[in-house]
Write an enzyme that holds these catalytic residues in place. Sequence first.
Site, PDB file in Angstrom:
ATOM      1  N   GLY A   1       0.764  -1.056  -0.072  1.00 22.45           N
ATOM      2  CA  GLY A   1       0.038   0.032   0.013  1.00 22.45           C
ATOM      3  C   GLY A   1       0.828   1.314   0.024  1.00 22.45           C
TER       4      GLY A   1
ATOM      5  CD  GLN B   1       2.955   5.989   3.036  1.00 28.00           C
ATOM      6  OE1 GLN B   1       2.046   5.301   2.483  1.00 28.00           O
ATOM      7  NE2 GLN B   1       4.056   5.079   3.682  1.00 28.00           N
TER       8      GLN B   1
ATOM      9  CB  CYS C   1       5.143   2.248   7.842  1.00 31.52           C
ATOM     10  SG  CYS C   1       4.634   3.883   7.302  1.00 31.52           S
ATOM     11  CG  LEU C   2       6.645   1.227   1.804  1.00 28.71           C
ATOM     12  CD1 LEU C   2       5.998   1.395   0.455  1.00 28.71           C
ATOM     13  CD2 LEU C   2       7.825   0.000   1.762  1.00 28.71           C
TER      14      LEU C   2
ATOM     15  CG  HIS D   1      -0.692   1.030   7.449  1.00 31.74           C
ATOM     16  ND1 HIS D   1       0.382   0.672   8.450  1.00 31.74           N
ATOM     17  CD2 HIS D   1       0.181   1.796   6.621  1.00 31.74           C
ATOM     18  CE1 HIS D   1       1.491   1.070   7.992  1.00 31.74           C
ATOM     19  NE2 HIS D   1       1.514   1.968   7.039  1.00 31.74           N
ATOM     20  CD  GLU D   2      -1.255   2.337   2.768  1.00 32.09           C
ATOM     21  OE1 GLU D   2      -0.928   3.694   2.690  1.00 32.09           O
ATOM     22  OE2 GLU D   2      -0.571   1.422   3.278  1.00 32.09           O
TER      23      GLU D   2
ATOM     24  CG  HIS E   1       0.122   6.732   5.807  1.00 30.68           C
ATOM     25  ND1 HIS E   1       1.067   7.182   6.453  1.00 30.68           N
ATOM     26  CD2 HIS E   1       0.496   5.436   5.580  1.00 30.68           C
ATOM     27  CE1 HIS E   1       2.146   6.382   6.662  1.00 30.68           C
ATOM     28  NE2 HIS E   1       1.731   4.939   6.142  1.00 30.68           N
TER      29      HIS E   1
END
Length: 172
Positions: free
Chosen positions: A46, A51, A93-94, A135-136, A139
């Site tokens: 994702g 991000q 997480c990226l 999670h997304e 963000h």
Amino acid sequence: MPIRRVYHYPEPVLKQIAAPVAAIDEEIRALAADMAETMYAAPGVGLAAPQVGVSKRLIVMDCAPKDQPPQLVVAINPEIVGREGESYEEEGCLSVPGYYASVARSEKVTVRYLDLDGRERTVATDGLWAVCFQHEIDHLDGILFVDHLSPLKRALFRKKWQKLQAQQEEQL
Ligand code: K1U
Ligand code: ZN
């Protein structure tokens, strides 16, 4: 379709509440295409627009199992409209590379969003799709998975993160 830079904690854009997408135009289509390429290259399951430094309510995801065809989802202005149960899964997480922790989430979520054609979709999800949607969407609200940790675990995270940063600077 260029791969974009992924912003890391503690970049301020990751703490902002992202603005709704007002019109699905060429700029949004290009952003979605770049985000998909960036997500697959990472690799990740994702990615949210903040991000890549864009504070807009747009996410891309692909949680299809590796032995199945890709299933790219682009969700614009996504909203969780239903929740059920509780799950506790390890997340990464990226934007926080190298750190993983278990986070309490709803087990199933129903999400309403616009697709790239402007059609409203409502999907009922569970498993990795449900965790990833939560999670997304976090963000988009300036929330990172580490914000869900207990104060003690968050303090340990900050310590470990400072150590990781120092090690990376030594390697440069
Ligand atoms: O938003 C992000 O930072 C992407 C993140 C999403 C996510 C991971 C795990 C649980 C919930 C949400 C990632 O994709 S981290 C990389 C990752 O978990 C992964 C990478 C390749 C294959 C499978 C997972
Ligand atoms: Zn993330």
